[in-house]
Scaffold this motif. Structure first.
Motif, short mmCIF file in Angstrom:
data_model
loop_
_atom_site.label_atom_id
_atom_site.label_comp_id
_atom_site.label_asym_id
_atom_site.label_seq_id
_atom_site.Cartn_x
_atom_site.Cartn_y
_atom_site.Cartn_z
N VAL A 194 7.95 46.26 21.44
CA VAL A 194 7.65 47.47 22.23
C VAL A 194 7.48 48.68 21.31
O VAL A 194 6.59 49.51 21.50
CB VAL A 194 8.77 47.73 23.26
CG1 VAL A 194 8.60 49.09 23.92
CG2 VAL A 194 8.77 46.63 24.32
N PHE A 195 8.33 48.77 20.29
CA PHE A 195 8.24 49.91 19.37
C PHE A 195 6.98 49.83 18.52
O PHE A 195 6.39 50.85 18.18
CB PHE A 195 9.48 49.97 18.48
CG PHE A 195 10.73 50.33 19.21
CD1 PHE A 195 10.94 51.63 19.65
CD2 PHE A 195 11.70 49.38 19.47
CE1 PHE A 195 12.11 51.97 20.33
CE2 PHE A 195 12.86 49.71 20.15
CZ PHE A 195 13.07 51.00 20.59
N ASP A 197 4.08 48.52 19.51
CA ASP A 197 2.98 48.95 20.39
C ASP A 197 3.00 50.47 20.59
O ASP A 197 1.95 51.12 20.55
CB ASP A 197 3.09 48.25 21.74
CG ASP A 197 2.87 46.74 21.64
OD1 ASP A 197 2.24 46.31 20.65
OD2 ASP A 197 3.32 46.01 22.53
N ALA A 198 4.20 51.01 20.80
CA ALA A 198 4.31 52.45 21.00
C ALA A 198 3.90 53.21 19.75
O ALA A 198 3.22 54.26 19.82
CB ALA A 198 5.75 52.81 21.39
N SER A 201 0.06 53.20 19.48
CA SER A 201 -0.53 54.12 20.45
C SER A 201 -0.32 55.57 20.02
O SER A 201 -1.22 56.41 20.11
CB SER A 201 0.08 53.89 21.84
OG SER A 201 -0.19 52.60 22.30
N LEU A 202 0.88 55.86 19.56
CA LEU A 202 1.20 57.21 19.10
C LEU A 202 0.30 57.62 17.94
O LEU A 202 -0.22 58.74 17.90
CB LEU A 202 2.67 57.25 18.67
CG LEU A 202 3.22 58.60 18.22
CD1 LEU A 202 3.24 59.58 19.37
CD2 LEU A 202 4.64 58.42 17.66
#
Length: 275
Positions: A194-195, A197-198, A201-202
């Protein structure tokens, strides 16, 4: 630490009398500090004749031979004892130094990778890494691009991710270490995806905003939130995402990550940075 004249004289007297057969080691270190390498080498060889199993003695012998430009002989001395102490930092440093001086670049890369795994921020290790880069650059300019490509040991994305994680883990709890290839879409992730992917995106959102500035590619995005610290770094067409517990010392994390990236994910593109 430098020895006083009285301290050096006492060690020399103890060595001659046999009261301290290991006194040759600090004596040699002091003589080396004073650039009296030939004299130190003779004393070291005499000391080792009475104390042949001393690892410290073998390291200083290799160091002195290297100082005198006898790199092949120094490397031979290292190989005589490295099986008994494969993780000795002092021995590996002398091995890497000789390999660089002898232009054994593939072997030097392997030795430096081992050194940096256990000592990623050691200044002496980083000095040899700089010497290695300079020699490799000179060799590539002489040998041409095809030969230059064969000088670097290529690691897989999974191996690079694992190396980065291992070098950062001593600083504290890591939530995620990820390496993302922007061209192929492939990724290597250790921890919570999850981190990763985040972080991607960031980075993409921040990069779009920075395009308007026309100041080059975005290099780092640094985020500090209540539950985590995150660094997203771009190196050419790859992204590295590191997310840690907020209790990790951020300055040390950023510094060590920079060293890891310089070693394993070097960049060629100009960039800019935001935090």
């Amino acid at each position: 630490m430098a020895l006083s004249a009285n301290e050096l004289a006492k060690l020399q007297a103890d060595l001659r009398s046999g009261r301290n057969p290991l006194a040759y080691i600090p004596i040699c270190n002091e003589l080396r500090r004073c650039k009296r390498n030939a004299e130190a080498l003779e004393i070291c060889q005499q000391g080792l004749s009475r104390d042949p199993s001393s690892l410290a003695g073998r390291i200083i012998l290799a160091r002195l031979l290297g100082d005198l430009g006898r790199y092949q002989q120094a490397l031979s001395e290292v190989k005589k004892v490295e099986a008994s102490a494969p993780d000795s930092k002092g021995l590996l440093i002398e091995k890497a130094r000789c390999q660089v001086k002898l232009n054994l670049l593939a072997e030097a890369e392997e030795t430096l990778t081992n050194l940096e795994f256990h000592n990623p921020v050691d200044p002496e290790v980083q000095k040899i890494r700089t010497q290695f880069r300079n020699v490799r650059l000179a060799s590539s300019q002489t040998a041409g691009p095809k030969a230059a490509r064969t000088l670097t040991v290529t690691l897989s994305m999974d191996e690079v991710t694992s190396l980065i994680k291992r070098q950062l883990t001593p600083l504290g709890k890591l939530k995620t270490v990820a390496l993302l290839d922007l061209d192929s879409g492939r990724s290597a992730i250790e921890g919570d995806a999850v981190f990763a992917d985040a972080g991607e995106s960031l980075y993409q959102e921040a990069a779009m905003a920075c395009d308007e500035l026309d100041q080059g590619l975005l290099r780092h995005v640094i985020v500090e939130i209540k539950g985590a610290l995150m660094i997203v770094a771009r190196r050419d067409r790859k992204l590295v995402v590191v997310c840690s517990d907020p209790t990790v010392n951020f300055g040390k994390l950023q510094h060590r990550l920079q060293l890891c990236l310089d070693q394993h994910v070097p960049a060629t593109e100009p960039a800019t940075e935001v935090g």
